[in-house]
Design an enzyme around this catalytic site. Structure first.
Site, PDB file in Angstrom:
ATOM      1  N   ARG A 159      -2.393  -2.728 -17.815  1.00 17.36           N
ATOM      2  CA  ARG A 159      -2.674  -1.289 -17.614  1.00 17.36           C
ATOM      3  C   ARG A 159      -2.009  -0.509 -18.471  1.00 17.36           C
ATOM      4  O   ARG A 159      -2.771   0.269 -19.142  1.00 17.36           O
ATOM      5  CB  ARG A 159      -2.413  -1.191 -16.301  1.00 17.36           C
ATOM      6  CG  ARG A 159      -3.117  -2.113 -15.337  1.00 17.36           C
ATOM      7  CD  ARG A 159      -2.624  -2.007 -13.829  1.00 17.36           C
ATOM      8  NE  ARG A 159      -3.143  -0.711 -13.113  1.00 17.36           N
ATOM      9  CZ  ARG A 159      -2.686  -0.284 -11.870  1.00 17.36           C
ATOM     10  NH1 ARG A 159      -2.098  -1.124 -11.135  1.00 17.36           N
ATOM     11  NH2 ARG A 159      -2.984   0.988 -11.540  1.00 17.36           N
ATOM     12  N   THR A 188      -6.260  -5.441  -9.432  1.00 17.91           N
ATOM     13  CA  THR A 188      -6.789  -6.703 -10.057  1.00 17.91           C
ATOM     14  C   THR A 188      -7.404  -7.666  -9.439  1.00 17.91           C
ATOM     15  O   THR A 188      -6.894  -8.130  -8.246  1.00 17.91           O
ATOM     16  CB  THR A 188      -5.540  -7.223 -10.866  1.00 17.91           C
ATOM     17  OG1 THR A 188      -4.811  -6.408 -11.638  1.00 17.91           O
ATOM     18  CG2 THR A 188      -5.907  -8.280 -11.791  1.00 17.91           C
ATOM     19  N   LEU A 204      -0.627 -10.603  -8.635  1.00 18.12           N
ATOM     20  CA  LEU A 204      -1.699  -9.723  -8.883  1.00 18.12           C
ATOM     21  C   LEU A 204      -1.477  -8.298  -8.491  1.00 18.12           C
ATOM     22  O   LEU A 204      -1.287  -8.138  -7.179  1.00 18.12           O
ATOM     23  CB  LEU A 204      -3.136 -10.206  -8.905  1.00 18.12           C
ATOM     24  CG  LEU A 204      -3.261 -11.450  -9.742  1.00 18.12           C
ATOM     25  CD1 LEU A 204      -4.784 -11.769  -9.357  1.00 18.12           C
ATOM     26  CD2 LEU A 204      -3.219 -11.401 -10.988  1.00 18.12           C
ATOM     27  N   ASP A 205      -1.878  -7.287  -9.273  1.00 19.46           N
ATOM     28  CA  ASP A 205      -1.887  -5.826  -8.643  1.00 19.46           C
ATOM     29  C   ASP A 205      -2.848  -5.650  -7.778  1.00 19.46           C
ATOM     30  O   ASP A 205      -4.022  -6.396  -7.722  1.00 19.46           O
ATOM     31  CB  ASP A 205      -2.004  -4.713 -10.050  1.00 19.46           C
ATOM     32  CG  ASP A 205      -0.874  -4.586 -10.786  1.00 19.46           C
ATOM     33  OD1 ASP A 205       0.343  -4.998 -10.234  1.00 19.46           O
ATOM     34  OD2 ASP A 205      -1.075  -3.745 -11.908  1.00 19.46           O
ATOM     35  N   ARG A 206      -3.042  -4.463  -7.029  1.00 14.44           N
ATOM     36  CA  ARG A 206      -3.929  -4.396  -5.863  1.00 14.44           C
ATOM     37  C   ARG A 206      -5.180  -4.285  -6.518  1.00 14.44           C
ATOM     38  O   ARG A 206      -6.348  -4.680  -5.941  1.00 14.44           O
ATOM     39  CB  ARG A 206      -3.712  -3.019  -5.342  1.00 14.44           C
ATOM     40  CG  ARG A 206      -4.684  -2.806  -4.125  1.00 14.44           C
ATOM     41  CD  ARG A 206      -4.644  -1.380  -3.798  1.00 14.44           C
ATOM     42  NE  ARG A 206      -3.469  -0.978  -2.674  1.00 14.44           N
ATOM     43  CZ  ARG A 206      -3.788  -1.271  -1.231  1.00 14.44           C
ATOM     44  NH1 ARG A 206      -5.154  -1.525  -0.942  1.00 14.44           N
ATOM     45  NH2 ARG A 206      -2.903  -0.940  -0.657  1.00 14.44           N
TER      46      ARG A 206
END
Length: 225
Positions: free
Chosen positions: A151, A56, A52-54
């Site tokens: 996003r 998220t 996961l992205d930072r």
């Protein structure tokens, strides 16, 4: 704030609830999620199978054997894992539900942009619902796994994610994107997990929990692709 919460321990995998603002891997001297897991779980035999992205928060599966990592990795790569995300925006979208599809190219400053072409497109389905004045919930179903896909999809709707400064979201205490539910098959057994967001001032509780109880994402009328 802890980097994660343990949701489920299985002999072949862990399911983790990742906190927002935590990078997946170590960055310079800052430990990442995998470092925190190895320390906290006292288990060095961990294999990441997705990330996961930072910004998220939410569910991540980490394999506990090479065999499980291979099977789970193939399931994620083959788009065989059901994934549902939640996002908040303070902007009304151009469309309340539908499909976002297009190729993605690198933009400026680490951002990505959605293109009109569709040679190898990012594909996202969504429903949205007003949970409070000036605050709209999005239930997102990514059908592909591109970098920053959700996003970028939200920005393309004219409703960037609350707190996502990179894509024009309004300032907030975090980026309001959460990996809420996933389902996968391992060794012939189906596993399903979900977790409500635990971090963030803007999640409209209990309205969020009530809405999801009445409208489970897996039961929404997603059109066949």
């Amino acid at each position: 704030m802890s980097a994660y919460q343990l949701v489920h321990a299985h002999p072949q995998f862990y399911v983790i609830h990742k906190a927002p603002g935590v990078s997946f891997h170590r960055e310079d001297d800052a430990p990442g999620l995998m470092d925190a897991l190895r320390d906290g779980l006292q288990d060095d035999a961990l294999w990441p199978v997705h990330r996961l992205d930072r910004i998220t928060s939410g569910l991540i599966v980490v394999a506990r054997s090479q065999a499980a990592a291979a099977e789970l990795g193939a399931a994620f790569a083959g788009r065989e894992v059901e994934k549902y995300y939640l996002a908040l925006s303070d902007t009304k979208p151009a469309r309340k539900q539908g499909l976002i599809k297009g190729d993605m190219d690198k933009g400026r400053g680490g951002a990505w942009k959605l293109c009109k072409s569709a040679a190898n497109p990012a594909v996202t389905q969504f429903f949205s619902h007003s949970l409070a004045p000036g605050l709209r919930l999005f239930v997102l179903r990514p059908r592909t796994g591109k970098t920053h896909q959700l996003r970028v999809a939200m920005k393309s709707l004219g409703a960037p994610i609350l707190g996502d400064a990179l894509y024009g979201g309004s300032a907030a205490d975090r980026g309001y994107l959460h990996a809420y539910a996933l389902a996968f098959t391992l060794a012939g057994e189906v596993h399903r997990f979900s977790c409500l967001p635990q971090w963030g001032e803007a999640w409209p509780q209990p309205a969020l929990a009530d809405y999801l109880a009445a409208n489970p994402p897996a039961s929404l009328p997603w059109p066949v692709l």
